[in-house]
Scaffold this active site. Structure first.
Site, mmCIF file in Angstrom:
data_model
loop_
_atom_site.group_PDB
_atom_site.id
_atom_site.type_symbol
_atom_site.label_atom_id
_atom_site.label_comp_id
_atom_site.label_asym_id
_atom_site.label_seq_id
_atom_site.Cartn_x
_atom_site.Cartn_y
_atom_site.Cartn_z
ATOM 1 N N GLY A 167 25.243 5.130 -23.729
ATOM 2 C CA GLY A 167 25.498 5.264 -25.158
ATOM 3 C C GLY A 167 24.205 5.570 -25.891
ATOM 4 O O GLY A 167 23.137 5.051 -25.560
ATOM 5 N N LEU A 184 22.825 4.050 -32.468
ATOM 6 C CA LEU A 184 21.619 3.365 -32.925
ATOM 7 C C LEU A 184 21.086 2.418 -31.869
ATOM 8 O O LEU A 184 19.893 2.407 -31.561
ATOM 9 C CB LEU A 184 21.928 2.576 -34.195
ATOM 10 N N GLY A 236 21.801 2.151 -28.508
ATOM 11 C CA GLY A 236 21.435 2.766 -27.231
ATOM 12 C C GLY A 236 20.183 3.606 -27.326
ATOM 13 O O GLY A 236 19.262 3.487 -26.509
ATOM 14 N N HIS A 240 38.218 -1.792 -43.499
ATOM 15 C CA HIS A 240 37.328 -1.356 -44.573
ATOM 16 C C HIS A 240 38.169 -1.021 -45.788
ATOM 17 O O HIS A 240 39.111 -0.260 -45.707
ATOM 18 C CB HIS A 240 36.530 -0.135 -44.120
ATOM 19 N N SER A 295 31.815 5.221 -48.586
ATOM 20 C CA SER A 295 30.933 4.070 -48.555
ATOM 21 C C SER A 295 31.365 3.012 -49.547
ATOM 22 O O SER A 295 31.749 3.282 -50.677
ATOM 23 C CB SER A 295 29.516 4.492 -48.878
ATOM 24 N N ARG A 315 34.419 -7.363 -47.485
ATOM 25 C CA ARG A 315 35.412 -6.351 -47.130
ATOM 26 C C ARG A 315 36.796 -6.928 -46.860
ATOM 27 O O ARG A 315 37.801 -6.369 -47.293
ATOM 28 C CB ARG A 315 34.947 -5.624 -45.872
ATOM 29 N N GLU A 345 27.577 -2.608 -31.586
ATOM 30 C CA GLU A 345 28.972 -2.968 -31.846
ATOM 31 C C GLU A 345 29.688 -3.389 -30.560
ATOM 32 O O GLU A 345 30.684 -4.102 -30.599
ATOM 33 C CB GLU A 345 29.703 -1.787 -32.501
ATOM 34 N N ARG A 384 32.047 -8.580 -40.701
ATOM 35 C CA ARG A 384 30.705 -8.052 -40.860
ATOM 36 C C ARG A 384 30.475 -7.645 -42.308
ATOM 37 O O ARG A 384 31.343 -7.045 -42.922
ATOM 38 C CB ARG A 384 30.510 -6.835 -39.965
#
Lengths: 260, 640, 270
Positions: free
Chosen positions: B42, B45, B47, B268, B286, B332, B427, B437
């Protein structure tokens, strides 16, 4: 939002592998919703093909929100299709009319050899980054993020360049198959920032030369800028050209004095 | 395979745990690092940052990604930002506050020690990324800008327009490519990991398939690092990229790695509602929009007036009404449920009545069009492109969607799973977010794991292995795993059924979303448990995968992934059924307060549920890791 | 993790290589200037710099020719002055020949870089698009540079034979540019060729005079719009100026004039 269903005629380049011969095949696609994205329309075509026992059309895609840069092909002779500043996954069928005939074809460039149908191999872009598209700072040891103030216009310009998603539309759209827009965006993002100064001239020479190993040359047609889903400006190509000439002339030991 | 179930949380006061640990764990001498082979799977970010950092240290690193380029990993799609306890805004932020917010946001279902460490290294991440040239937003004086984000009362979120994930990922990708150029990283793109090989109680390597040629081959190493993301695509419709999948994690789980808290799935709140049945994925906007946006629905049911025709008195700003202190910035899960509540009550807006308004007109009037465009311009463009409406004129419509999965493979404080030598980052692990989260924390965790945690902790495992060579790829253990994959490929290609992979995936997704989505009940979960095996059975009898193994075959790739979702989905439902409480992203309707808030049961459920695979048709075994809260004492989360 | 004694017999799979075959090899050796010229960015620089020199020539050529409208003496004196410059500082025609050599070198480099860029670009897309391209930004001028360049080149050869060497002009007389030019352009075919070549030149300049800024990295948001205006104005002025000659000569607004001095030329007898 509209509920009218559209009928599209789709002509697609089909090619089983790099070595196999390829050709166009045409499909009649009724029942297209205007709210579908272009790739969702292809999903529907693929589902129907599979139900008919035919292999689905292979195409690269992933995030489907215009940021990963995986998708992209020529739609009626334009990279990512007719809508400006839009990747194929973000192109919606409402931009077309009922009865339209759409022809889709993979990117064509020596640097992007075909894998299957609409999929090409873009690892040549990785080779360009590998040759210098980074700041050589190892993990740890970085000073505080606010140590070097970066004027907002500089940060904004760097961000404009850094918005590149690496989809390859610039190469595909360029009449010369050149990768100048990609390379210059990746390079100038770093060359504009104070953090990128230490390696600025080496980066410039190395990235240009690795780019030229695989891709054609820029003759300022501006097709890349028009095709770019992130509207990256050819201004960065000019900045790269300037830096390339400077890189040949600079007394590199004085790089500390060329702080922007 | 009986492994010690030890989270290896260091002794000492919270603030000193990480320092103590770093001092106590074993190190590999710089000259010896090159004698260790590490496989990273992977290139998101976690990996990419891990691979780059390990290679810089001197380890031999091999990197596997199924993408054509490491840069395409789905971290790239994160928009809002990354948290760090820099306190640049002088608004009272601190490492402890970030720690506390994260624990509380996670509804007291995460490990204190891990979360505190995350808050500690958050500040280093920003420094590292700035040094790499990540173009974070700046103020006119040239210093870094911050914005506020859901679940926090301080401004600690760093951002790069609406493309923070992209910029951080490109930073990590560039560091990775520098590693390819300078530190001998071997990069295997378009290569999908399909199995983990365990021999003599240690992780020996992985088995992969070259997606272009169909060749199945093995790779061996002293350690394997999985950074393969979350499993949100089990639901078919989610904000994940189309290719995101659970395969790597699930196949490790089938080899004995414990899967922890699979029922913690995050919804989300600010996604664009589905427009029709052809929807292939949902697009998130976002959460930062909630900074300046106000969420509302018409007071009246079936109000067909256009939103600008609805006067203030006829609008219900339900988040502000229900949560005066946090207003539109509640976490969230709270926001998502409140939105679901309104839509279920029939006050939904839009042609399918499946959304609520997110209105930035007041902020536009207050701050001016230019400021709003500067902050959210790209989000507005994206919305207009997808929904066909101009958000400067008409308020956006939003509805919650599956977005992130807090559950993942169980790891100890060193980020190592219960399989020695198998590390899990980002993740893909379960470690830091508890049951929910907070916004702008996924990027923080991915990079913390990759840049600043694994590079230290992997040494503790590797140091005693000095002098050993990795298992030969000729070993029967590798051969057996390769054959199993060959068999599966052949089997998938030979079924020749009537349903496409996507059709079956959609069925699974519908079952999971309806029964194990935003709100769950014992009844719905039991129903799902009964339905999933039937879908799985149909898959193996009636799926249609055309083409061949030897050239690129996307349907075949997808079939393998959906086959894993069909097994994994059952575990997720089972975990949700067994957790008789509501917490964070896991909301059981039976367990709620009078106001409809999540009702935790700290007495019985303050544990990590780590499931051990016992065969596809057998019930997995539950292992419990008790969570102890010495600093952040569990209280009812209140954002009122 | 047993320490295995037997070495692996199965070859360890190496990372897949980029299947794109390099279209050329840039050897990083030789003098820096050659290394620079080897790169296509460098070639574009050369193209731009030599293009700028040629643009300078085109301007001065036009200014000189405009003396046609003053009088026959003025333009003939101008021709003489070119040979005589810079007065007594250098022997006669030395500077002229130096400039001509420079121009020649610039021209050759301009051609060579154009040729080699074309070759590179052909290799960069070995298989053309099989469906029709729909260009968005590239205009007629930018896509026809190659052809307008070739037209100008062919015409230039004729132009030199016609008016500099006189080999393509039976009535050519050394030292009388006025009558040479007027006679030449009184021939309708020549006038037409002259017009076509100058229209091609204008298109070439329309793109080239803008493009050179990009190639040389002259890019500043404050002046970027002016670059386009400059190129348009430049191409327009050259076009109007140069086209005025065949038109006015064909209309006999400008006509042959018999010389005041020997030798008497044939056209004047006519």
């Amino acid at each position: 939002m509209s509920n009218a269903s559209m009928r599209i005629t789709l002509t697609v380049w089909r090619q089983a592998s790099a070595d196999a011969g390829g050709g166009f095949e045409t499909y009649d696609v009724p029942g297209v919703s205007p709210d579908m994205s272009f790739l969702e329309m292809l999903d529907v075509v693929n589902e129907r093909l599979m139900h008919d026992g035919k292999e689905p059309i292979a195409f690269d895609h992933d995030c489907r929100e215009g940021i990963c840069g995986a998708c992209g092909f020529m739609i009626n002779g334009q990279a990512h299709g007719p809508e400006r500043a839009t990747a194929t996954c973000q192109l919606h069928m409402r931009k077309f009319r009922d009865g339209d005939h759409l022809t889709i074809e993979p990117w064509r460039a020596a640097g992007f050899p075909l894998v299957k149908d609409l999929i090409v191999d873009r690892t040549a872009f990785d080779r360009i980054i590998e040759s210098g598209g980074y700041v050589s700072v190892g993990t740890g040891g970085a000073p505080d993020g606010n140590l070097i103030p970066i004027p907002k216009p500089v940060a904004d310009a760097a961000m404009d360049a850094a918005a590149c998603i690496g989809c390859g539309a610039c190469v595909a759209a360029c009449p010369n198959g050149a990768a100048q827009l990609f390379t210059s965006a990746k390079m100038q993002h770093l060359n504009l920032l104070p953090q990128g100064q230490a390696e600025r001239w080496d980066r410039t020479v190395n990235m240009v030369e690795s780019m030229e190993t695989y891709f054609g040359s820029c003759t300022n047609h501006r097709e890349c800028e028009a095709a770019c889903p992130k509207s990256i400006s050819i201004d960065f190509i000019a900045l790269m050209n300037k830096d390339y000439a400077k890189a040949q002339l600079k007394q590199r030991r004085l790089i500390g004095q060329t702080f922007p | 395979m009986t492994m010690a179930f030890d989270a290896k949380i260091p002794e000492g006061p919270l603030e000193e745990k990480w320092d103590n640990h770093r001092f106590q764990i074993k190190l590999v001498n710089p000259a010896n690092k090159r004698r260790f082979d590490v496989i990273v799977v992977g290139t998101g970010l976690a990996g990419a940052s891990a691979a780059a950092s390990l290679a810089e240290l001197g380890y031999n690193v091999k990197v596997v990604t199924f993408h054509d380029s490491p840069r395409r990993a789905h971290s790239i799609a994160a928009q809002g930002g990354i948290n760090a306890a820099k306190n640049y805004k002088n608004d009272g932020d601190s490492i402890y506050r970030l720690f506390y917010d994260t624990i509380k946001g996670g509804d007291y279902r995460s490990r204190e020690a891990n979360v505190y460490r995350l808050a500690q290294v958050s500040v280093d991440i920003i420094d590292q990324c700035v040094a790499q040239g990540v173009p974070f937003a700046r103020e006119y004086g040239g210093l870094l800008d911050n914005r506020s984000f859901g679940g926090a009362q301080v401004s600690r979120t760093f951002y790069a327009r609406g493309q923070t994930g992209q910029q951080l990922l490109l930073g990590a990708y560039q560091a990775l490519m520098r590693g390819v150029h300078s530190y001998g990283i071997q990069l295997y793109p378009r290569t999908e990991m399909l199995d983990v090989v365990v021999k003599d109680g240690r992780t020996a390597g992985i088995v992969c398939r070259d997606l272009n040629t169909g060749e199945v081959f093995s790779m061996s190493g002293h350690a394997v690092v999985l950074a393969t993301g979350g499993y949100g695509n089990a639901f078919y419709l989610s904000t994940n990229a189309k290719n995101s999948n659970v395969t790597a994690a699930w196949r490790a789980a089938k080899k004995g790695a414990y899967f922890a808290n699979p029922c913690y799935t995050q919804i989300h709140p600010t996604c664009i509602p589905a427009s029709d049945e052809f929807q292939s994925k949902l697009t998130l906007m976002s959460e930062s929009l909630r900074n300046d946006g106000r969420v509302w629905v018409p007071n009246k049911m079936d109000d067909t007036r256009s939103p600008d025709q609805i006067p203030e008195d006829d609008r219900d700003y339900f988040l502000e009404r229900r949560y005066p202190a946090f207003g539109n910035l509640v976490p969230r899960d709270v926001a998502s449920r409140a939105i679901k509540h309104e839509v279920d009550a029939g006050r939904g807006v839009g042609p399918l009545k499946n959304g609520v308004y997110l209105d930035l007109s007041e902020a536009t009037n207050r701050l001016g069009h230019d400021v709003i465009e500067e902050r959210y311009g790209n989000l507005f463009e994206m919305y207009e492109r997808i929904a066909g409406e101009d958000p400067y004129k008409v308020p956006m419509r939003i509805y919650p969607a599956i977005h992130y999965t807090m559950g993942g493979l169980w790891v100890d404080y060193n980020l190592m799973s219960n399989l020695p030598g198998l590390f899990v980052l980002g993740e893909a692990n379960f470690s830091d977010h508890g049951a929910n989260r907070l916004g702008a924390s996924a990027l923080m965790q991915g990079l913390a794991d990759g840049y600043f945690v694994l590079p230290y902790t992997i040494g503790d495992y590797l140091a005693p292995l000095l002098g050993t060579t990795p298992l030969s790829v000729d070993d029967p253990a590798f051969a057996a795993a390769e054959h199993a994959i060959d068999d599966q490929v052949r089997r998938l290609l030979s079924i020749n059924g009537k349903k496409t992979v996507d059709e079956i995936h959609r069925e699974l997704g519908r079952v999971l979303w309806d029964n194990c989505g935003m709100a769950r009940t014992e009844q719905s979960l039991s129903k799902a448990l009964a339905e999933i095996p039937a879908i799985r059975e149909e898959f193996w009898k009636n799926v249609c995968v055309l083409g061949e193994n030897e050239s690129r075959n996307q349907a075949l790739e997808k079939a393998g992934r959906v086959a894993d979702f069909l097994e994994f989905g059952e575990l997720m439902v089972l975990d949700a059924l067994r957790r008789n409480e509501s917490c964070g992203g896991h909301f059981r309707e039976e367990y709620q307060t009078e106001d409809g808030e999540a009702l935790r049961d700290d007495e019985h459920y303050a544990y990590v549920a780590a499931w051990e695979f016992k065969g596809v048709d057998n019930e997995p075994e539950l292992h419990k890791e008790q969570l102890n809260f010495e600093y952040a004492h569990p209280s009812t989360r209140s954002y009122k | 993790m047993a320490t295995t004694a037997t070495p692996p017999t199965k070859p360890v799979k190496t990372p897949p290589v980029t299947p794109a075959r390099p279209i050329r090899k840039l050897v990083p050796n030789g003098p820096p200037i050659l290394r620079f010229y080897r790169s296509s960015v460098g070639k574009k620089w050369v193209m731009a710099v030599t293009g700028l020199m040629l643009m300078g020539f085109v301007v001065f050529h036009l200014i000189g020719n405009l003396k046609l409208y003053l009088s026959k003496e003025e333009i003939n004196l101008y021709g003489e002055a070119l040979r005589d410059m810079p007065g007594h500082l250098l022997p006669r025609t030395v500077l002229l020949w130096t400039l001509r050599s420079g121009l020649f070198v610039a021209f050759v480099l301009h051609l060579h870089s154009a040729y080699s860029l074309t070759m590179i670009n052909r290799k960069a897309r070995p298989q053309q698009y099989q469906s029709r391209r729909d260009y968005v930004a590239a205009d007629f001028a930018s896509r026809t540079m190659r052809w307008t360049g070739i037209i100008v080149l062919l015409y230039l050869v004729f132009h030199l034979m016609d008016l500099t060497w006189g080999t393509a002009n039976s009535e050519w007389v050394r030292g009388d540019p006025y009558n040479n030019l007027v006679y030449s352009l009184q021939r309708p075919v020549v006038a037409l060729a002259y017009a076509v070549a100058n229209i091609a030149l204008a298109f070439h300049l329309y793109h080239g005079a803008w493009s050179m800024f990009q190639s040389m990295g002259i890019n500043n948001p404050r002046i970027n719009k002016l670059r386009r205006s400059f190129a348009t104005a430049f191409a327009g002025l050259i076009l109007v100026g140069n086209l005025s000659f065949p038109i006015l000569i064909q209309l006999h607004v400008v006509d042959l004039q018999c010389p005041h001095t020997e030798p008497t030329t044939a056209p004047c007898k006519a």
